[in-house]
Design a protein around this motif. Sequence first.
Motif, PDB file in Angstrom:
ATOM      1  N   VAL A   4       0.538  -1.193   0.113  1.00 14.78           N
ATOM      2  CA  VAL A   4      -0.082  -0.451   0.156  1.00 14.78           C
ATOM      3  C   VAL A   4       0.825   1.379  -0.083  1.00 14.78           C
ATOM      4  O   VAL A   4       1.990   0.967   0.820  1.00 14.78           O
ATOM      5  N   LEU A   5       0.812   2.135  -0.841  1.00 13.54           N
ATOM      6  CA  LEU A   5       1.157   3.608  -0.610  1.00 13.54           C
ATOM      7  C   LEU A   5       0.010   4.436  -0.540  1.00 13.54           C
ATOM      8  O   LEU A   5      -0.760   4.535  -1.086  1.00 13.54           O
ATOM      9  N   ASP A   6       0.511   6.050   0.469  1.00 17.70           N
ATOM     10  CA  ASP A   6      -0.001   7.319   1.186  1.00 17.70           C
ATOM     11  C   ASP A   6       0.528   8.198   0.294  1.00 17.70           C
ATOM     12  O   ASP A   6       1.694   8.551   1.043  1.00 17.70           O
ATOM     13  N   VAL A  65      -2.537  -1.126  -3.879  1.00 18.28           N
ATOM     14  CA  VAL A  65      -2.700  -0.020  -3.699  1.00 18.28           C
ATOM     15  C   VAL A  65      -2.989   1.092  -2.760  1.00 18.28           C
ATOM     16  O   VAL A  65      -1.651   1.314  -1.835  1.00 18.28           O
ATOM     17  N   TYR A  66      -3.275   2.339  -3.556  1.00 15.70           N
ATOM     18  CA  TYR A  66      -2.616   3.351  -2.714  1.00 15.70           C
ATOM     19  C   TYR A  66      -3.806   4.841  -3.047  1.00 15.70           C
ATOM     20  O   TYR A  66      -4.835   4.622  -4.397  1.00 15.70           O
ATOM     21  N   SER A  67      -3.672   5.245  -2.136  1.00 13.05           N
ATOM     22  CA  SER A  67      -3.963   6.981  -2.885  1.00 13.05           C
ATOM     23  C   SER A  67      -3.449   7.858  -2.543  1.00 13.05           C
ATOM     24  O   SER A  67      -1.819   7.504  -1.737  1.00 13.05           O
ATOM     25  N   ASN A 117      -9.397   7.254   6.023  1.00 12.93           N
ATOM     26  CA  ASN A 117      -8.962   7.321   6.906  1.00 12.93           C
ATOM     27  C   ASN A 117     -10.585   7.170   8.063  1.00 12.93           C
ATOM     28  O   ASN A 117     -10.940   6.084   9.120  1.00 12.93           O
ATOM     29  N   ALA A 118     -12.167   8.175   6.776  1.00 12.88           N
ATOM     30  CA  ALA A 118     -13.088   7.391   7.545  1.00 12.88           C
ATOM     31  C   ALA A 118     -13.468   5.762   7.644  1.00 12.88           C
ATOM     32  O   ALA A 118     -14.395   6.044   7.944  1.00 12.88           O
ATOM     33  N   LEU A 250      -5.967   1.301   4.060  1.00 19.50           N
ATOM     34  CA  LEU A 250      -5.461   1.526   2.607  1.00 19.50           C
ATOM     35  C   LEU A 250      -6.270  -0.556   2.485  1.00 19.50           C
ATOM     36  O   LEU A 250      -6.819  -0.531   1.959  1.00 19.50           O
ATOM     37  N   LYS A 251      -5.616  -0.736   3.773  1.00 19.24           N
ATOM     38  CA  LYS A 251      -5.552  -2.060   3.459  1.00 19.24           C
ATOM     39  C   LYS A 251      -7.573  -2.873   3.795  1.00 19.24           C
ATOM     40  O   LYS A 251      -7.564  -3.331   3.455  1.00 19.24           O
ATOM     41  N   HIS A 252      -7.712  -1.928   4.514  1.00 18.41           N
ATOM     42  CA  HIS A 252      -8.977  -2.403   4.434  1.00 18.41           C
ATOM     43  C   HIS A 252     -10.161  -1.974   3.214  1.00 18.41           C
ATOM     44  O   HIS A 252     -10.928  -2.749   3.563  1.00 18.41           O
ATOM     45  N   ILE A 253      -9.875  -0.731   2.415  1.00 21.43           N
ATOM     46  CA  ILE A 253     -10.052  -0.346   1.243  1.00 21.43           C
ATOM     47  C   ILE A 253      -9.775  -1.851   0.252  1.00 21.43           C
ATOM     48  O   ILE A 253     -10.486  -2.474  -0.302  1.00 21.43           O
TER      49      ILE A 253
END
Length: 258
Positions: A4-6, A65-67, A117-118, A250-253
């Motif tokens: 994951v990448l934020d 998975v990234y945001s 986050n939400a 991100l893991k949850h997404i």
Amino acid sequence: MILVLDVGNTNIEFGLFHNQKGDFTILSSARYFTKINITSDELGFFALRFLEVNGFTRKDINRLVYSSVVPQLNNKIESLFTTYFSGTIVKVSSDIHLGIKNKYKNPAEVGSDRLVNASLVYHEYKKNAVIVDMGTATTVCGLNADGDYLGGVIIPGVLTASQALFDKAAKLPAVSISYKDKVLSDNTIGAIESGIYFSNFYALQGIMKKLIAELQFDNCLKIATGGYSSIFQKDGLFDIVDDGLSIKGLKHISDINS
């Protein structure tokens, strides 16, 4: 495994997770300084080294998975994955399944980091919540117990505001940002440190109080993440401080979009 990448304005945070749904254990994480002119190869080499020092290889990764709040880097992030890895890519946006309802007037305007986050906070707690993320900007967001993301407030981040002071006032030295237990100081460095700490503390305290009142939240959970959130926990400003909230989000997404 899942990478994951934020992607933030100051740092890109890398996180590593097992594929198992509901497992939010962070196997490892690392930060890389955000640069607009960075290349996908530079990011790729960092990602491979990140895996290597943790005992993994590129073959262990089958999902990204990234945001991102830096649109100029999105193509480079995806090129990094397609060049050095194989598997699926999930980009967080208001168009994918988030497990919450985005009530923003224009849903596409909301920063993907705020939605991430939400999403996790609703999944984990199912309570009225105020979520504070202290990055380049500090965001304060409202989420109700029904999973409605209601919007929030954006203010200059702790370091962003402090750097503006140092840049504009030639005689004032740059200082560390740390917890302070007293407002009054008898020296310049201490006075700046106190000013930075308490201006942010009371701004957040006041904004959260006002937001909770406007939303008529009872039994509201105050959750914080981001680099400086733990400093303010010493005065009990937040109920929960979780510096890994965004990458676990991100893991949850990933879990709910697979």
